[in-house]
Design an enzyme around this catalytic site. Structure first.
Site, mmCIF file in Angstrom:
data_model
loop_
_atom_site.group_PDB
_atom_site.id
_atom_site.type_symbol
_atom_site.label_atom_id
_atom_site.label_comp_id
_atom_site.label_asym_id
_atom_site.label_seq_id
_atom_site.Cartn_x
_atom_site.Cartn_y
_atom_site.Cartn_z
ATOM 1 N N ALA A 82 29.062 46.493 46.753
ATOM 2 C CA ALA A 82 28.853 45.422 46.632
ATOM 3 C C ALA A 82 29.150 44.751 45.137
ATOM 4 O O ALA A 82 30.014 43.330 44.964
ATOM 5 C CB ALA A 82 27.620 45.000 46.958
ATOM 6 N N ASP A 83 27.988 44.955 43.939
ATOM 7 C CA ASP A 83 28.782 44.493 42.864
ATOM 8 C C ASP A 83 30.477 44.176 42.706
ATOM 9 O O ASP A 83 30.979 43.122 42.020
ATOM 10 C CB ASP A 83 28.738 45.489 41.570
ATOM 11 C CG ASP A 83 26.713 45.004 41.525
ATOM 12 O OD1 ASP A 83 26.425 43.820 41.274
ATOM 13 O OD2 ASP A 83 25.911 45.819 40.824
#
Length: 398
Positions: free
Chosen positions: A169-170
Site C-alpha cells: 500500500a505504501d
C-alpha cells in the site's frame, strides 16, 4: 548525460515511506529533490528500524532518500514559512503526506501555495484520501491492507489474518503518485497551470485488488485465503520438493500436461478431476498432494531445472540473502554500492526499470539532516543577510 527530469525541482515535505519513495523515484530520473525536514528531528525514518549503523540515520532512511538534498525548516514558525515560500516560488512539484487538515493549519496547503506559484503540481499522499468519512483516520500500510480487504485473503485457509510483509500500500501509493505527478507535469505544458493530486494508501490497496474484486462480483462469494495458491489457475502455487519449497505456475492446459510429463505422472491430465483448469481449481486440495508426492523424489533445484527445460514456469523460493546474491540480480545491477559521508560504502537496491538512452544515476547518497540548507537557498539567490535573519528568527530551528 542529462536525465529526463533534470529541469524539475521537487519539494519533498513528506516522511517515512510513501512520500519519500515517490520523491526518490523522481530524483532517480534526474529531478532536483529538496527534502524539507523538521529542525533537530527530521524524517521519522532516520531513527527507525531495530538496528543501528555507524551514524544516527537508519538503513531504512538511506534506502528511501538517495538523490535528495536536505534543508531544515520550522514550518510552524512564521520565518520558517517565509523561507519555505521562497522554495515554493521556484519549485515544480511538492509532495506531502500529512494527515488531512495539517497542511492547511501550517499554511502550506495547495490553495495557499497555488496562489504563490500557479504552476506548482501538488501531491498529497494520505491514508484514506482528503474526503470521505474515513479521511481523518491515521494512515498506515497495515491499516490500508486491513481496510481494503487484502488481509482477509492472505495466509492459509482457516488461519489468522495476515498482512503482506512487503508494504504494497505504501509503495504502490508512491508509484501511483509519481505516475499522476508526471501526468500533471505533461498537462501543465498545455495549460501553464499545476494541479492538486489526492493519492491514498487505501485506494491504492483497493485498486490493486483486481482478481479479488472480479471474483466477488462474478460469483457473489467473498474471496477467502488461499495460502500461496492463485484464484485463476491451478497448479499455481508453492509446493514441497524433497528439500525445500518451490513454486510452479502451470497456468494453462498445455503447461499442465508438460508438468505431468516432467514429474512422471502423465495420467493425471486424463483424470476427470484435473482435466481442465476449472476442474483443477475445484479439486486443488486433491491435486497438490499428488504433485508433492512426485516432487519428493528430488530436490527443488533439480525439479526447477527440468521444468524450465520443458517450458513450465518454476522457481525455488529464495530468502533475501539468496535473492540479493543471484546471478540475475547481479546481471541486472539490482545491488549497488554508494559512498556515504558517515557510513562509508553502503549497499542499496538498484533501479527496478532501465532506460536505454538516459539511465538513472545515484548522484547523491541520502542526505544528512539539514546538510544543504544554506546551499539550496543561496542557489535561489537569497542573500546571506536574509538567511542570517531567518536563522536568528528561528526559521531553521534553535
Amino acid at each position: 548525460m542529462t536525465l529526463p527530469l533534470a529541469n524539475l525541482r521537487v519539494l519533498d515535505v513528506s516522511q517515512i515511506m510513501a512520500g519519500p519513495y515517490c520523491c526518490m523515484l523522481l530524483g532517480d530520473m534526474g529531478a532536483d529533490v529538496v527534502k524539507v525536514e523538521t529542525p533537530g528531528a527530521g524524517d521519522q525514518t532516520r531513527r527507525a528500524m531495530g538496528f543501528r549503523l555507524k551514524g544516527e540515520d537508519s538503513g531504512g532512511f538511506l534506502a528511501l532518500n538517495r538523490n535528495k538534498r536536505s534543508v531544515e525548516i520550522d514550518l510552524k514558525h512564521p520565518a520558517g514559512r517565509e523561507a519555505f515560500y521562497e522554495l515554493v516560488r521556484q519549485a515544480d512539484i511538492l509532495v506531502e503526506n500529512n494527515r488531512p487538515g495539517v497542511a492547511a493549519r501550517l499554511k502550506i496547503d495547495f490553495e495557499t501555495l497555488h496562489a504563490i506559484n500557479p504552476r506548482l503540481v501538488y501531491a498529497s499522499i494520505s491514508g484514506f484520501g482528503q474526503t470521505g468519512p474515513w479521511s481523518r483516520r491515521p494512515g498506515l500500510d497495515l491499516i490500508a491492507q486491513a481496510s481494503c480487504g487484502a488481509m482477509s485473503v492472505m495466509g492459509e485457509p482457516g488461519g489468522a489474518p495476515m498482512k503482506s510483509s512487503v508494504p504494497f500500500a505504501d509503495l504502490g501509493a508512491a508509484l501511483f503518485a509519481a505516475y499522476a505527478i508526471l501526468s500533471a507535469v505533461i498537462g501543465r505544458a498545455s495549460t501553464g497551470l499545476g494541479q492538486y493530486i489526492d493519492a491514498s494508501l487505501y485506494e491504492t490497496a483497493l485498486g490493486l485488488s483486481v482478481w479479488e474484486s472480479a471474483e466477488f462480483w462474478g460469483t457473489g462469494r467473498v474471496p477467502a485465503p488461499l495460502g500461496s495458491a492463485n484464484r485463476m489457475s491451478a497448479p499455481y502455487q508453492a509446493v514441497r520438493a524433497a528439500d525445500r519449497y518451490m513454486v510452479i505456475g502451470a497456468a494453462n492446459d498445455k503447461l499442465w500436461r508438460a508438468l505431468c510429463e516432467v514429474i512422471g505422472r502423465p495420467e493425471l491430465p486424463r483424470d476427470a478431476r484435473f482435466v481442465d483448469n476449472v476442474a483443477r481449481l475445484k479439486n486443488r486440495e486433491a491435486l497438490i498432494p499428488l504433485i508433492e508426492e512426485a516432487l519428493a523424489a528430488a530436490p527443488a533445484d533439480a525439479w526447477v531445472e527440468r521444468l524450465l527445460a520443458a517450458g513450465v514456469p518454476a522457481a525455488p523460493i529464495l530468502d533475501y540473502g539468496e535473492a540479493l546474491d543471484t546471478e540475475q540480480a547481479r546481471a541486472r545491477d539490482m545491488v549497488m554500492e554508494i559512498d556515504h559521508p558517515v557510513e562509508g560504502r553502503v549497499k542499496v537496491l538498484g533501479f527496478p526499470v532501465k532506460l536505454s538512452g538516459t539511465p538513472q544515476q545515484v548522484r547523491r547518497p541520502a542526505p544528512l539532516l539539514g546538510q544543504h540548507t544554506g546551499e539550496v537557498f543561496r542557489e535561489l539567490g537569497i542573500p546571506d543577510e536574509r538567511l542570517a535573519g531567518w536563522r536568528e528568527a528561528g526559521a531553521f530551528g534553535s
